[in-house]
Design a protein around this motif. Structure first.
Motif, PDB file in Angstrom:
ATOM      1  N   ARG A   1       0.833  -1.213   0.000  1.00 18.37           N
ATOM      2  CA  ARG A   1       0.000   0.000   0.000  1.00 18.37           C
ATOM      3  C   ARG A   1       0.863   1.257   0.000  1.00 18.37           C
ATOM      4  NH1 ARG A   1      -2.341  -3.022   4.045  1.00 18.37           N
ATOM      5  NH2 ARG A   1      -1.765  -1.497   5.667  1.00 18.37           N
ATOM      6  N   GLU A   2       1.939   1.238   0.782  1.00 14.65           N
ATOM      7  CA  GLU A   2       2.794   2.425   0.863  1.00 14.65           C
ATOM      8  C   GLU A   2       3.473   2.729  -0.471  1.00 14.65           C
ATOM      9  OE1 GLU A   2       3.150   4.670   3.091  1.00 14.65           O
ATOM     10  OE2 GLU A   2       2.292   3.804   4.912  1.00 14.65           O
ATOM     11  N   LEU A   3       3.880   1.706  -1.205  1.00 19.71           N
ATOM     12  CA  LEU A   3       4.473   1.958  -2.518  1.00 19.71           C
ATOM     13  C   LEU A   3       3.440   2.544  -3.480  1.00 19.71           C
ATOM     14  CD1 LEU A   3       6.845  -1.096  -3.109  1.00 19.71           C
ATOM     15  CD2 LEU A   3       7.461   1.269  -2.581  1.00 19.71           C
ATOM     16  N   ALA A   4       2.193   2.116  -3.376  1.00 18.64           N
ATOM     17  CA  ALA A   4       1.143   2.700  -4.208  1.00 18.64           C
ATOM     18  C   ALA A   4       0.922   4.164  -3.826  1.00 18.64           C
ATOM     19  CB  ALA A   4      -0.155   1.905  -4.048  1.00 18.64           C
ATOM     20  N   LEU A   5       0.925   4.453  -2.524  1.00 18.45           N
ATOM     21  CA  LEU A   5       0.785   5.842  -2.073  1.00 18.45           C
ATOM     22  C   LEU A   5       1.954   6.686  -2.577  1.00 18.45           C
ATOM     23  CD1 LEU A   5      -0.339   5.379   1.659  1.00 18.45           C
ATOM     24  CD2 LEU A   5      -1.763   5.635  -0.362  1.00 18.45           C
TER      25      LEU A   5
ATOM     26  N   ALA B   1      -7.302  10.830 -10.520  1.00 23.93           N
ATOM     27  CA  ALA B   1      -7.986   9.879 -11.401  1.00 23.93           C
ATOM     28  C   ALA B   1      -7.479   8.455 -11.160  1.00 23.93           C
ATOM     29  CB  ALA B   1      -7.787  10.288 -12.858  1.00 23.93           C
ATOM     30  N   ARG B   2      -6.195   8.296 -10.945  1.00 24.68           N
ATOM     31  CA  ARG B   2      -5.638   6.974 -10.677  1.00 24.68           C
ATOM     32  C   ARG B   2      -6.023   6.509  -9.267  1.00 24.68           C
ATOM     33  NH1 ARG B   2      -1.662   5.447 -14.304  1.00 24.68           N
ATOM     34  NH2 ARG B   2      -1.133   7.042 -15.852  1.00 24.68           N
ATOM     35  N   PHE B   3      -5.996   7.433  -8.328  1.00 22.45           N
ATOM     36  CA  PHE B   3      -6.354   7.118  -6.945  1.00 22.45           C
ATOM     37  C   PHE B   3      -7.782   6.578  -6.863  1.00 22.45           C
ATOM     38  CE2 PHE B   3      -7.993   9.219  -2.895  1.00 22.45           C
ATOM     39  CZ  PHE B   3      -7.566   8.208  -2.044  1.00 22.45           C
ATOM     40  N   ALA B   4      -8.686   7.149  -7.663  1.00 22.17           N
ATOM     41  CA  ALA B   4     -10.098   6.749  -7.614  1.00 22.17           C
ATOM     42  C   ALA B   4     -10.288   5.279  -7.966  1.00 22.17           C
ATOM     43  CB  ALA B   4     -10.918   7.630  -8.553  1.00 22.17           C
ATOM     44  N   ARG B   5      -9.338   4.690  -8.707  1.00 26.20           N
ATOM     45  CA  ARG B   5      -9.480   3.290  -9.117  1.00 26.20           C
ATOM     46  C   ARG B   5      -9.378   2.306  -7.943  1.00 26.20           C
ATOM     47  NH1 ARG B   5      -4.931   2.952 -13.659  1.00 26.20           N
ATOM     48  NH2 ARG B   5      -5.353   4.881 -14.813  1.00 26.20           N
ATOM     49  N   PHE B   6      -8.578   2.673  -6.942  1.00 22.78           N
ATOM     50  CA  PHE B   6      -8.375   1.703  -5.853  1.00 22.78           C
ATOM     51  C   PHE B   6      -8.529   2.342  -4.462  1.00 22.78           C
ATOM     52  CE2 PHE B   6      -4.169   3.274  -7.186  1.00 22.78           C
ATOM     53  CZ  PHE B   6      -3.640   3.738  -5.991  1.00 22.78           C
ATOM     54  N   GLU B   7      -9.143   3.521  -4.403  1.00 21.05           N
ATOM     55  CA  GLU B   7      -9.298   4.224  -3.132  1.00 21.05           C
ATOM     56  C   GLU B   7      -9.933   3.349  -2.060  1.00 21.05           C
ATOM     57  OE1 GLU B   7     -11.613   8.199  -1.377  1.00 21.05           O
ATOM     58  OE2 GLU B   7     -11.671   7.721  -3.526  1.00 21.05           O
ATOM     59  N   GLU B   8     -10.964   2.579  -2.452  1.00 17.88           N
ATOM     60  CA  GLU B   8     -11.702   1.802  -1.462  1.00 17.88           C
ATOM     61  C   GLU B   8     -10.867   0.662  -0.866  1.00 17.88           C
ATOM     62  OE1 GLU B   8     -11.870  -0.407  -5.214  1.00 17.88           O
ATOM     63  OE2 GLU B   8     -12.168   1.711  -4.671  1.00 17.88           O
ATOM     64  N   ARG B   9      -9.725   0.359  -1.451  1.00 19.95           N
ATOM     65  CA  ARG B   9      -8.898  -0.734  -0.954  1.00 19.95           C
ATOM     66  C   ARG B   9      -7.880  -0.257   0.083  1.00 19.95           C
ATOM     67  NH1 ARG B   9      -6.929  -4.320  -5.899  1.00 19.95           N
ATOM     68  NH2 ARG B   9      -6.622  -5.774  -4.163  1.00 19.95           N
ATOM     69  N   LEU B  10      -7.898   1.036   0.364  1.00 23.69           N
ATOM     70  CA  LEU B  10      -6.988   1.609   1.353  1.00 23.69           C
ATOM     71  C   LEU B  10      -7.727   1.863   2.662  1.00 23.69           C
ATOM     72  CD1 LEU B  10      -5.218   4.229  -0.945  1.00 23.69           C
ATOM     73  CD2 LEU B  10      -4.375   1.944  -0.330  1.00 23.69           C
TER      74      LEU B  10
ATOM     75  N   LEU C   1       1.507   7.599  -6.142  1.00 23.05           N
ATOM     76  CA  LEU C   1       0.511   8.667  -6.273  1.00 23.05           C
ATOM     77  C   LEU C   1       1.120  10.023  -5.937  1.00 23.05           C
ATOM     78  CD1 LEU C   1      -2.656   7.005  -4.696  1.00 23.05           C
ATOM     79  CD2 LEU C   1      -2.414   7.777  -7.063  1.00 23.05           C
ATOM     80  N   VAL C   2       1.922  10.056  -4.890  1.00 23.52           N
ATOM     81  CA  VAL C   2       2.564  11.312  -4.483  1.00 23.52           C
ATOM     82  C   VAL C   2       3.459  11.836  -5.597  1.00 23.52           C
ATOM     83  CG1 VAL C   2       4.263  12.328  -2.909  1.00 23.52           C
ATOM     84  CG2 VAL C   2       2.446  10.874  -2.006  1.00 23.52           C
ATOM     85  N   ARG C   3       4.271  10.982  -6.181  1.00 24.07           N
ATOM     86  CA  ARG C   3       5.173  11.441  -7.231  1.00 24.07           C
ATOM     87  C   ARG C   3       4.404  11.948  -8.436  1.00 24.07           C
ATOM     88  NH1 ARG C   3       9.115  13.332  -5.184  1.00 24.07           N
ATOM     89  NH2 ARG C   3       9.940  13.524  -7.288  1.00 24.07           N
TER      90      ARG C   3
ATOM     91  N   ALA D   1      -7.012   9.512   3.740  1.00 22.24           N
ATOM     92  CA  ALA D   1      -6.908  10.908   4.193  1.00 22.24           C
ATOM     93  C   ALA D   1      -5.532  11.486   3.866  1.00 22.24           C
ATOM     94  CB  ALA D   1      -7.169  10.982   5.692  1.00 22.24           C
ATOM     95  N   TYR D   2      -4.490  10.674   4.026  1.00 15.19           N
ATOM     96  CA  TYR D   2      -3.141  11.118   3.677  1.00 15.19           C
ATOM     97  C   TYR D   2      -3.060  11.498   2.206  1.00 15.19           C
ATOM     98  CZ  TYR D   2       1.679  10.588   2.116  1.00 15.19           C
ATOM     99  OH  TYR D   2       2.896  10.784   1.501  1.00 15.19           O
ATOM    100  N   VAL D   3      -3.608  10.654   1.332  1.00 16.20           N
ATOM    101  CA  VAL D   3      -3.569  10.947  -0.100  1.00 16.20           C
ATOM    102  C   VAL D   3      -4.336  12.231  -0.399  1.00 16.20           C
ATOM    103  CG1 VAL D   3      -4.233  10.148  -2.398  1.00 16.20           C
ATOM    104  CG2 VAL D   3      -3.260   8.540  -0.765  1.00 16.20           C
ATOM    105  N   TYR D   4      -5.481  12.411   0.224  1.00 11.60           N
ATOM    106  CA  TYR D   4      -6.262  13.617  -0.037  1.00 11.60           C
ATOM    107  C   TYR D   4      -5.501  14.878   0.408  1.00 11.60           C
ATOM    108  CZ  TYR D   4     -10.566  11.416  -1.680  1.00 11.60           C
ATOM    109  OH  TYR D   4     -11.495  10.743  -2.429  1.00 11.60           O
ATOM    110  N   ALA D   5      -4.761  14.784   1.508  1.00 15.40           N
ATOM    111  CA  ALA D   5      -3.959  15.932   1.938  1.00 15.40           C
ATOM    112  C   ALA D   5      -2.883  16.257   0.908  1.00 15.40           C
ATOM    113  CB  ALA D   5      -3.326  15.654   3.300  1.00 15.40           C
ATOM    114  N   VAL D   6      -2.243  15.219   0.366  1.00 13.74           N
ATOM    115  CA  VAL D   6      -1.223  15.412  -0.665  1.00 13.74           C
ATOM    116  C   VAL D   6      -1.856  16.012  -1.922  1.00 13.74           C
ATOM    117  CG1 VAL D   6       0.358  14.219  -2.240  1.00 13.74           C
ATOM    118  CG2 VAL D   6       0.299  13.600   0.192  1.00 13.74           C
TER     119      VAL D   6
END
Length: 643
Positions: free
Chosen positions: A238-242, A258-267, A245-247, A273-278
């Motif tokens: 999960r952290e590598l996926a995050l 758009a990419r995050f929306a594909r697997f958001e529910e699996r986090l 996304l950050v990069r 929340a961390y991804v949304y802050a980024v």
């Protein structure tokens, strides 16, 4: 000491200094400087063996000792200690001690390091880290507790701290959450590969394979496109996926979403929340329309100071005052006390019909002579008018300054065009000094036409006084005709020039900008062609007349190109007119909000300072109060073709 004795001492010292500044003495100093630059050891040794009563003689001995420290032979401990004793509490002693400490660290002489370190007055980040390493190497395990307690604030520490961090992790004092927190901060930076070291300190069960990390970093989009179905089973997956996304978000937050929306529910909720802050942070920097929504989706997840600031700016950009209030109240107490957030919280209260709360907040900063202090004072009905009082300088103050060895060395260094060394000496001499000394020193700098030191020294004194020193108007006979010819505002030109160069004609930035108006070579060439300046070549940028001609002409050209608006033109002068246009909104925007939401830290600070400078100069030149709000005005919307 009686004033008369101080004055007599100053005269004696001045006469000695005058006698020591003959051409021959200067030649020895310059020759020694050139010898240390070229590595001419024999010449440096010869010049150091000579002794002349020159105020800069300590520099020759210092350069020799630094040269020796850089060589493989054993350092001359007795000579080093003798110099440190003779030149005690000088900037040269501080620099030599720092160089010696770094040498001892390279040789793992930790015992010697800890003997010398306590006498260092202002250790830098690297030396503070090396001191922790020395203590740990000599068995002082209390350093581990100290670092663990300060782990959050040490996230961006110098790489010299890594041995202590590694030991802390390997001893089990840092959990995987602590290390992932640091790795996340490093991944969301300009040097993401630094996270590799942090990941290497993790237990094998918690850490990702470093080869996987490298592949993700090389191509984050491809990594996400190839995520295996079971990637979310492990924390590392999960952290590598995050991280990917950050990069992506750092370049294009909307694409990352758009990419995050594909697997958001699996986090997990915290990970989402961390991804949304980024996304909110980088989306705000990029002007993405979803930035506010993303920040709100982040909820109360822990954020960095920069993310908290951009959360406020995102709400400001849409002028949602309830959101502005909530974002500021989510900051730390220290952050809320900063002038910008004090002012905008006051504005948020005022917009929600709470004038008493707003006035109380404005009152906290209204006496500050800066961008937000001026705006707060105007909200309370007081446009800016500079105080007329200046600090008193006594004969004793002047004598103290004239007799100060550091300032005497500084003046000699400036005279020999060794500006960096002169500035170090000058600033070192000001430590802990009272206002009388500082004002006398500022006037000494002014008499010697060292305008930047005059301004910066005066700025250390009472902020409600000494405007005659803090806002100088040198080169007026050169500047005023150009200002009139270009039809510019004199206060704005002086405000911009003060920010660009502090009126140092030979100033040169790391990017190559030159002169009083810090004109870039490419800009100078373009402007010269536009105004028909024949025979122009880059060397002319060092000529104050040509530099001011090109700089003011450029100000006029970009002002015409940017709606005749000084806020846009100031941003354009610093970051380029194309960026200044791009940073506008799709609707009219208050000038102060535009300035606060500029995505480049340097340009945001620059524009605010230039506009505040312009108000102060106008008040002084016109001898009447001035409105910063009127100067900031309203920024017109972006054109459809610019979206």
């Amino acid at each position: 000491m009686a004033k008369g004795l101080w004055a007599a001492l100053a005269l004696v010292l001045a006469s000695l200094t005058q006698g020591a500044h003959g051409q021959g003495g200067d030649d020895r100093i310059l020759a020694a400087r050139d010898a240390v630059r070229s590595g001419d050891r024999a010449t440096l040794e010869r010049l150091a063996a000579e002794r002349e009563p020159h105020v800069l003689d300590p520099y020759v001995r210092y350069w020799r000792l630094v040269n020796i420290l850089g060589r493989p032979e054993a350092p001359p401990v007795n000579e080093l200690n003798e110099f440190l004793l003779r030149e005690a509490d000088s900037v040269l002693a501080e620099r030599l001690r720092s160089d010696w400490l770094r040498r001892m660290a390279r040789e793992y002489d930790w015992s010697g390091f800890l003997k010398v370190y306590p006498d260092l007055r202002e250790p830098d980040a690297e030396l503070r880290c090396l001191q922790r390493n020395a203590r740990l190497e000599l068995g002082d395990l209390t350093v581990l507790d100290e670092v663990r307690t300060r782990w959050m604030e040490l996230a961006d520490s110098h790489t010299a701290c890594e041995p202590v961090f590694r030991t802390l992790a390997q001893a089990g004092h840092l959990g995987s959450d602590d290390l992932w927190w640091r790795a996340r901060r490093q991944i969301d930076s300009r040097s993401p590969s630094n996270a590799r070291t942090t990941l290497s300190w993790m237990n094998a069960a918690d850490a990702p394979a470093l080869a996987d990390f490298d592949r993700m970093l090389k191509s984050p989009a491809a990594w996400l496109d190839r995520l295996p179905p079971n990637f979310a089973v492990s924390r590392a997956g999960r952290e590598l996926a995050l991280a990917a996304l950050v990069r992506i978000a750092r370049e294009d937050a909307s694409s990352a979403y758009a990419r995050f929306a594909r697997f958001e529910e699996r986090l997990g909720a915290d990970e989402r929340a961390y991804v949304y802050a980024v996304l909110g942070h980088h989306g705000s920097l990029q002007g993405a329309p979803g930035a506010v929504r993303w920040f709100r989706a982040a909820g109360k997840t822990p954020m960095s100071a920069e993310q908290r600031a951009w959360r406020v700016r995102a709400e400001l950009r849409v002028e949602d005052w309830r959101g502005v209030q909530a974002a500021i109240e989510g900051m730390t107490t220290a952050e809320q006390a900063q002038p910008e957030w004090t002012y905008w919280l006051g504005r948020a209260h005022a917009a929600q019909s709470r004038p008493a709360e707003a006035a109380a907040l404005y009152g906290r900063i209204a006496t500050l002579p800066n961008f937000y202090g001026m705006l707060a004072a105007e909200e309370l009905g007081s446009p800016f008018a500079p105080p007329v009082r200046n600090g008193n300088v006594t004969t004793e103050d002047t004598a103290r300054v004239d007799a100060d060895p550091g300032l005497r060395r500084a003046l000699a260094l400036y005279r020999l065009e060794m500006r960096t060394e002169g500035m170090r000496e000058w600033n070192w001499s000001l430590r802990g000094q009272d206002d009388g000394f500082l004002i006398a020193a500022a006037r000494l700098a002014l008499r010697n036409e060292i305008y930047d030191r005059a301004i910066n020294t005066a700025e250390r004194t009472d902020p409600q006084a000494n405007y005659d020193l803090r806002f100088l108007t040198p080169y007026r006979q050169l500047i005023e005709p150009q200002v009139r010819q270009q039809g510019l505002d004199m206060a704005w030109v002086y405000g911009l020039m003060r920010q660009e160069s502090r009126f140092i004609a030979p100033a040169r930035s790391s990017s190559g900008a030159q002169g009083l108006m810090q004109v870039m070579p490419a800009t100078g060439k373009w402007v010269a062609r536009k105004i028909g300046l024949s025979g122009y070549h880059q060397g002319m940028l060092t000529d104050p007349d040509t530099n001011v001609l090109l700089g003011t002409s450029y100000m006029r050209l970009i002002l015409e190109d940017l709606d005749e608006h000084p806020v846009l033109a100031s941003a354009g002068y610093n970051a380029g007119p194309g960026r200044a246009r791009k940073w506008r909104d799709e609707r009219p925007l208050e000038g102060a909000i535009y300035a606060e939401t500029i995505p480049f830290d340097e340009t945001r600070d620059y524009v605010k300072k230039v506009m505040a400078n312009a108000v102060i100069y106008a008040a002084m030149l016109e001898a009447k109060p001035q409105s910063l709000k009127a100067r900031l005005g309203t920024i017109s919307p972006r054109l459809a073709t610019e979206r």
